[in-house]
Write a protein that holds these residues in place. Sequence first.
Motif, mmCIF file in Angstrom:
data_model
loop_
_atom_site.group_PDB
_atom_site.id
_atom_site.type_symbol
_atom_site.label_atom_id
_atom_site.label_comp_id
_atom_site.label_asym_id
_atom_site.label_seq_id
_atom_site.Cartn_x
_atom_site.Cartn_y
_atom_site.Cartn_z
ATOM 1 N N PRO A 1 0.825 -1.210 0.000
ATOM 2 C CA PRO A 1 0.000 0.000 0.000
ATOM 3 C C PRO A 1 0.859 1.260 0.000
ATOM 4 N N GLU A 2 0.285 2.327 -0.525
ATOM 5 C CA GLU A 2 0.944 3.627 -0.420
ATOM 6 C C GLU A 2 0.824 4.167 1.004
ATOM 7 N N ARG A 3 -0.256 3.772 1.669
ATOM 8 C CA ARG A 3 -0.418 4.107 3.083
ATOM 9 C C ARG A 3 -1.292 3.061 3.742
ATOM 10 N N VAL A 4 -1.125 2.937 5.060
ATOM 11 C CA VAL A 4 -1.932 2.022 5.859
ATOM 12 C C VAL A 4 -2.814 2.866 6.767
ATOM 13 N N LEU A 5 -4.115 2.767 6.553
ATOM 14 C CA LEU A 5 -5.071 3.454 7.402
ATOM 15 C C LEU A 5 -5.263 2.635 8.669
ATOM 16 N N THR B 1 -6.618 4.417 21.227
ATOM 17 C CA THR B 1 -5.861 5.304 20.341
ATOM 18 C C THR B 1 -4.469 5.599 20.866
ATOM 19 N N GLU B 2 -4.337 5.834 22.163
ATOM 20 C CA GLU B 2 -3.038 6.240 22.705
ATOM 21 C C GLU B 2 -2.164 5.064 23.155
ATOM 22 N N THR B 3 -2.650 3.840 22.989
ATOM 23 C CA THR B 3 -1.811 2.687 23.352
ATOM 24 C C THR B 3 -1.670 1.741 22.163
ATOM 25 N N CYS B 4 -2.598 0.832 21.978
ATOM 26 C CA CYS B 4 -2.474 -0.188 20.923
ATOM 27 C C CYS B 4 -2.463 0.398 19.519
ATOM 28 N N VAL B 5 -3.288 1.391 19.252
ATOM 29 C CA VAL B 5 -3.310 2.016 17.926
ATOM 30 C C VAL B 5 -1.980 2.737 17.688
ATOM 31 N N LEU B 6 -1.514 3.475 18.681
ATOM 32 C CA LEU B 6 -0.235 4.180 18.554
ATOM 33 C C LEU B 6 0.927 3.200 18.398
ATOM 34 N N ALA B 7 0.896 2.098 19.144
ATOM 35 C CA ALA B 7 1.942 1.077 19.024
ATOM 36 C C ALA B 7 1.997 0.520 17.605
ATOM 37 N N ALA B 8 0.824 0.315 16.992
ATOM 38 C CA ALA B 8 0.779 -0.154 15.605
ATOM 39 C C ALA B 8 1.418 0.880 14.679
ATOM 40 N N GLY B 9 1.157 2.150 14.936
ATOM 41 C CA GLY B 9 1.765 3.210 14.136
ATOM 42 C C GLY B 9 3.277 3.149 14.170
ATOM 43 N N PHE B 10 3.841 2.944 15.353
ATOM 44 C CA PHE B 10 5.301 2.850 15.465
ATOM 45 C C PHE B 10 5.842 1.662 14.677
ATOM 46 N N MET B 11 5.175 0.528 14.778
ATOM 47 C CA MET B 11 5.644 -0.654 14.035
ATOM 48 C C MET B 11 5.551 -0.438 12.527
ATOM 49 N N LEU B 12 4.461 0.143 12.073
ATOM 50 C CA LEU B 12 4.303 0.418 10.643
ATOM 51 C C LEU B 12 5.380 1.390 10.157
ATOM 52 N N PHE B 13 5.588 2.436 10.902
ATOM 53 C CA PHE B 13 6.591 3.438 10.556
ATOM 54 C C PHE B 13 7.985 2.813 10.485
ATOM 55 N N ASP B 14 8.328 2.038 11.510
ATOM 56 C CA ASP B 14 9.646 1.392 11.546
ATOM 57 C C ASP B 14 9.824 0.365 10.434
ATOM 58 N N ALA B 15 8.721 -0.136 9.881
ATOM 59 C CA ALA B 15 8.782 -1.106 8.781
ATOM 60 C C ALA B 15 8.819 -0.405 7.415
ATOM 61 N N GLY B 16 8.849 0.927 7.435
ATOM 62 C CA GLY B 16 8.934 1.662 6.185
ATOM 63 C C GLY B 16 7.593 1.930 5.525
ATOM 64 N N LEU B 17 6.516 1.647 6.233
ATOM 65 C CA LEU B 17 5.173 1.909 5.708
ATOM 66 C C LEU B 17 4.727 3.314 6.119
ATOM 67 N N PRO C 1 1.924 4.973 8.047
ATOM 68 C CA PRO C 1 0.720 4.855 8.877
ATOM 69 C C PRO C 1 -0.077 6.160 8.868
ATOM 70 N N THR C 2 -1.394 6.022 8.703
ATOM 71 C CA THR C 2 -2.289 7.171 8.672
ATOM 72 C C THR C 2 -3.473 6.873 9.583
ATOM 73 N N LEU C 3 -3.654 7.677 10.591
ATOM 74 C CA LEU C 3 -4.723 7.469 11.567
ATOM 75 C C LEU C 3 -6.062 7.944 11.016
ATOM 76 N N LEU C 4 -7.082 7.112 11.161
ATOM 77 C CA LEU C 4 -8.460 7.516 10.884
ATOM 78 C C LEU C 4 -9.034 8.042 12.199
ATOM 79 N N SER C 5 -8.907 9.329 12.420
ATOM 80 C CA SER C 5 -9.229 9.908 13.724
ATOM 81 C C SER C 5 -10.690 9.770 14.108
ATOM 82 N N ASP C 6 -11.578 9.644 13.119
ATOM 83 C CA ASP C 6 -12.994 9.497 13.442
ATOM 84 C C ASP C 6 -13.397 8.039 13.654
ATOM 85 N N LEU C 7 -12.448 7.124 13.505
ATOM 86 C CA LEU C 7 -12.729 5.699 13.725
ATOM 87 C C LEU C 7 -11.779 5.105 14.755
ATOM 88 N N THR C 8 -11.506 5.881 15.803
ATOM 89 C CA THR C 8 -10.734 5.372 16.933
ATOM 90 C C THR C 8 -11.411 5.813 18.228
#
Length: 156
Positions: A89-93, A99-115, A117-124
């Motif tokens: 993907p060009e981005r991972v939604l 939001t501030e724990t498990c969702v954020l942790a996923a963001g860090f993993m995605l970022f570190d993997a070179g992906l 990450p884009t948060l859907l703020s209205d769906l968290t």
Amino acid sequence: MRQALLIIDIQPSFSPPDWLVEGVRRLLPRMASVATVERHDEARTPFQRQLGWAPGPADACLLPVDRVFIKHGYLPSAETIEHLRALGPERVLVCGLQTETCVLAAGFMLFDAGLTPTLLSDLTVGSSLDRTGKLGTDLWRHHFGAVTTAAEALDS
């Protein structure tokens, strides 16, 4: 834009609100979908010992997604990240619970993997510390920059 959807912990133990489940459900036909489900294994993650609470040992995802990956703890599994990378993907939604724990942790993993990450703020939904998810959204914006809404993501 090629997008993939990563859904974090929308499962019975966390009692997700109906609006969240239905909002995510509307996105499923539009892109590849991957979900995590938190399962409890005290030998791997000491939820009960340290927090006095644990997710169910047999919870399932509440949505009909393309793939479900089990996780133990806050982070998605390495297999989850590799699967998302393989989708190209060009981005991972990212949406879901805590939001501030498990969702954020996923963001860090995605970022570190070179992906991307884009948060859907209205769906968290945030944790009991901040059910609005504002703290997590602010942290996400600070660390990754990319925050959008479901409607904006579908217009991309």
